[in-house]
Design an enzyme around this catalytic site. Structure first.
Site, PDB file in Angstrom:
ATOM      1  N   LYS A  11      88.231  -9.251  31.370  1.00 60.04           N
ATOM      2  CA  LYS A  11      89.276  -8.541  32.123  1.00 60.04           C
ATOM      3  C   LYS A  11      90.433  -8.116  31.216  1.00 60.04           C
ATOM      4  CE  LYS A  11      90.034 -12.070  34.828  1.00 60.04           C
ATOM      5  NZ  LYS A  11      89.068 -13.007  34.203  1.00 60.04           N
ATOM      6  N   ARG A  46      94.287 -13.816  42.746  1.00 60.05           N
ATOM      7  CA  ARG A  46      93.201 -14.771  42.509  1.00 60.05           C
ATOM      8  C   ARG A  46      92.822 -15.522  43.775  1.00 60.05           C
ATOM      9  NH1 ARG A  46      93.929 -15.413  36.665  1.00 60.05           N
ATOM     10  NH2 ARG A  46      92.321 -16.720  35.732  1.00 60.05           N
ATOM     11  N   ARG A  72      87.418 -17.545  21.746  1.00 60.73           N
ATOM     12  CA  ARG A  72      88.585 -16.665  21.959  1.00 60.73           C
ATOM     13  C   ARG A  72      89.766 -17.137  21.121  1.00 60.73           C
ATOM     14  NH1 ARG A  72      90.603 -15.019  27.916  1.00 60.73           N
ATOM     15  NH2 ARG A  72      90.857 -17.258  28.281  1.00 60.73           N
ATOM     16  N   ARG A  82      93.546 -21.291  23.042  1.00 63.40           N
ATOM     17  CA  ARG A  82      94.201 -21.847  24.221  1.00 63.40           C
ATOM     18  C   ARG A  82      93.626 -23.212  24.572  1.00 63.40           C
ATOM     19  NH1 ARG A  82      93.872 -16.924  28.457  1.00 63.40           N
ATOM     20  NH2 ARG A  82      93.521 -18.710  29.825  1.00 63.40           N
ATOM     21  N   ARG A 137      87.376 -24.267  35.376  1.00 63.53           N
ATOM     22  CA  ARG A 137      87.978 -22.972  35.764  1.00 63.53           C
ATOM     23  C   ARG A 137      86.926 -22.067  36.415  1.00 63.53           C
ATOM     24  NH1 ARG A 137      90.164 -21.289  30.297  1.00 63.53           N
ATOM     25  NH2 ARG A 137      90.452 -19.263  31.250  1.00 63.53           N
TER      26      ARG A 137
HETATM   27  P1  ADP Z   1      91.463 -15.951  32.021  1.00 62.01           P
HETATM   28  O1  ADP Z   1      91.886 -15.005  30.932  1.00 62.01           O
HETATM   29  O2  ADP Z   1      90.486 -16.925  31.536  1.00 62.01           O
HETATM   30  O3  ADP Z   1      90.976 -15.251  33.249  1.00 62.01           O
HETATM   31  P2  ADP Z   1      94.232 -16.295  32.695  1.00 62.01           P
HETATM   32  O4  ADP Z   1      94.981 -16.123  31.428  1.00 62.01           O
HETATM   33  O5  ADP Z   1      94.189 -15.137  33.625  1.00 62.01           O
HETATM   34  O6  ADP Z   1      92.762 -16.804  32.374  1.00 62.01           O
HETATM   35  O7  ADP Z   1      94.801 -17.532  33.497  1.00 62.01           O
HETATM   36  C1  ADP Z   1      95.014 -18.778  32.873  1.00 62.01           C
HETATM   37  C2  ADP Z   1      95.477 -19.782  33.915  1.00 62.01           C
HETATM   38  O8  ADP Z   1      96.724 -19.342  34.477  1.00 62.01           O
HETATM   39  C3  ADP Z   1      94.547 -19.946  35.109  1.00 62.01           C
HETATM   40  O9  ADP Z   1      93.515 -20.890  34.865  1.00 62.01           O
HETATM   41  C4  ADP Z   1      95.527 -20.445  36.178  1.00 62.01           C
HETATM   42  O10 ADP Z   1      95.860 -21.803  35.973  1.00 62.01           O
HETATM   43  C5  ADP Z   1      96.778 -19.635  35.860  1.00 62.01           C
HETATM   44  N1  ADP Z   1      96.796 -18.362  36.619  1.00 62.01           N
HETATM   45  C6  ADP Z   1      96.709 -17.104  36.115  1.00 62.01           C
HETATM   46  N2  ADP Z   1      96.769 -16.184  37.093  1.00 62.01           N
HETATM   47  C7  ADP Z   1      96.894 -16.885  38.246  1.00 62.01           C
HETATM   48  C8  ADP Z   1      96.974 -16.498  39.619  1.00 62.01           C
HETATM   49  N3  ADP Z   1      96.933 -15.209  39.994  1.00 62.01           N
HETATM   50  N4  ADP Z   1      97.091 -17.490  40.548  1.00 62.01           N
HETATM   51  C9  ADP Z   1      97.145 -18.777  40.187  1.00 62.01           C
HETATM   52  N5  ADP Z   1      97.052 -19.206  38.928  1.00 62.01           N
HETATM   53  C10 ADP Z   1      96.921 -18.276  37.950  1.00 62.01           C
HETATM   54  P1  ADP Z   2      89.150 -12.597  30.570  1.00 63.27           P
HETATM   55  O1  ADP Z   2      90.507 -11.914  30.538  1.00 63.27           O
HETATM   56  O2  ADP Z   2      88.277 -12.078  31.661  1.00 63.27           O
HETATM   57  O3  ADP Z   2      89.263 -14.097  30.591  1.00 63.27           O
HETATM   58  P2  ADP Z   2      88.932 -11.688  27.784  1.00 63.27           P
HETATM   59  O4  ADP Z   2      89.098 -10.219  27.844  1.00 63.27           O
HETATM   60  O5  ADP Z   2      90.078 -12.488  27.287  1.00 63.27           O
HETATM   61  O6  ADP Z   2      88.409 -12.240  29.222  1.00 63.27           O
HETATM   62  O7  ADP Z   2      87.640 -11.989  26.916  1.00 63.27           O
HETATM   63  C1  ADP Z   2      87.245 -13.339  26.627  1.00 63.27           C
HETATM   64  C2  ADP Z   2      86.781 -13.426  25.186  1.00 63.27           C
HETATM   65  O8  ADP Z   2      85.570 -12.681  25.030  1.00 63.27           O
HETATM   66  C3  ADP Z   2      87.749 -12.834  24.162  1.00 63.27           C
HETATM   67  O9  ADP Z   2      87.654 -13.590  22.989  1.00 63.27           O
HETATM   68  C4  ADP Z   2      87.220 -11.404  23.931  1.00 63.27           C
HETATM   69  O10 ADP Z   2      87.498 -10.942  22.619  1.00 63.27           O
HETATM   70  C5  ADP Z   2      85.733 -11.583  24.145  1.00 63.27           C
HETATM   71  N1  ADP Z   2      85.097 -10.447  24.838  1.00 63.27           N
HETATM   72  C6  ADP Z   2      85.625  -9.626  25.764  1.00 63.27           C
HETATM   73  N2  ADP Z   2      84.709  -8.727  26.184  1.00 63.27           N
HETATM   74  C7  ADP Z   2      83.565  -8.998  25.508  1.00 63.27           C
HETATM   75  C8  ADP Z   2      82.253  -8.421  25.490  1.00 63.27           C
HETATM   76  N3  ADP Z   2      81.939  -7.398  26.269  1.00 63.27           N
HETATM   77  N4  ADP Z   2      81.340  -8.972  24.668  1.00 63.27           N
HETATM   78  C9  ADP Z   2      81.640 -10.028  23.879  1.00 63.27           C
HETATM   79  N5  ADP Z   2      82.859 -10.615  23.854  1.00 63.27           N
HETATM   80  C10 ADP Z   2      83.809 -10.114  24.650  1.00 63.27           C
END
Ligand code: ADP
Ligand code: ADP
Length: 217
Positions: free
Chosen positions: A15, A90, A129, A162, A173
């Protein structure tokens, strides 16, 4: 009319990565709820202290705290043309609050790309990541390495892993996503604005698929 795109998908689906590409392309702000929480944690704000207790366990931050934070973010002038939302909403109550907030600005959620990838890929992506301490941009040790190891391509700041990307927290998660966030798939399907995107290709392949579903100007 402003344009709001909500990226939906499990942790590690891509995302943030795709939101960054769309943000450049459409010149819309990339609003990542996770990045805003982490900024507050770094700055040791009251909200950051609350958020940290949930984030460290892989739990969701309560809806009222999260919605208030996003409401504040929308007040900034860069949101007048819309935004790319990554990680918010979320939960269904957050989605209801979002709809209400956007009505106030004369907008609505226009499109919800739902990015999918198998669980093993999510775990591998999150385990590798590396995120920028300053701008939050995510790199990957294998799939998207930075030009200079350990440093962000955009602002040269240090990259870090992270705490909540450790495999045990990641598994939790993904469960939390299934229980609390996956209901949004039907929520937005019913609104006729959800489009599934296969996120199990390279970053460029996924970006091409994303491009093909964009019908915004
Ligand atoms: P990811 O990139 O893996 O999707 P995020 O960076 O979006 O993770 O979120 C990291 C953490 O921040 C989540 O596991 C949650 O604890 C918190 N968080 C982020 N967005 C939300 C939301 N919209 N509602 C509740 N908690 C959130
Ligand atoms: P999210 O926000 O959904 O948690 P991220 O965009 O942070 O996901 O991506 C998670 C990890 O995977 C990052 O290290 C990113 O560089 C890598 N990544 C993202 N898209 C791809 C893909 N299509 N193929 C392989 N690795 C990816």
């Amino acid at each position: 009319m402003p344009t709001y795109i909500v990226l939906l998908g499990p942790p590690g689906a891509g995302k943030g990565t795709q939101a960054g590409i769309l943000s450049e392309k459409f010149k819309l702000p990339h609003i990542s709820s996770g990045d805003i929480f982490r900024e507050n944690i770094r700055n040791n704000t009251e909200m950051g202290k609350i958020a940290q207790t949930f984030i460290s366990k892989g739990e969701l931050v309560p809806d009222d705290v999260t919605v208030a934070m996003i409401r504040d973010r929308f007040k900034r002038p860069d949101c007048v043309r819309g935004a790319i939302l990554d990680g918010f909403p979320r939960t269904p109550p957050q989605a209801d609050s979002l709809a209400e907030m956007l009505r106030e600005f004369g907008g609505k959620v226009d499109l919800v790309p739902f990015i999918t990838a198998p669980a093993e890929a999510l775990i591998e992506r999150l385990a590798g990541r590396w995120s920028c301490k300053e701008c939050g941009h995510a790199f990957h040790s294998k799939f998207n390495p930075p030009k200079t190891p350990g440093h962000c391509d955009f602002d040269q700041s240090a990259l870090y892993q992270r705490d909540d990307d450790k495999p045990d927290t990641v598994k939790h998660r993904i469960d939390v996503y299934q229980q609390q966030t996956a209901p949004l798939i039907d929520y937005y399907k019913k609104g006729g604005i959800l489009t599934e995107v296969n996120g199990f290709g390279s970053i460029e392949e996924v970006a091409t698929l994303m491009n093909s579903i964009m019908c915004v100007e």
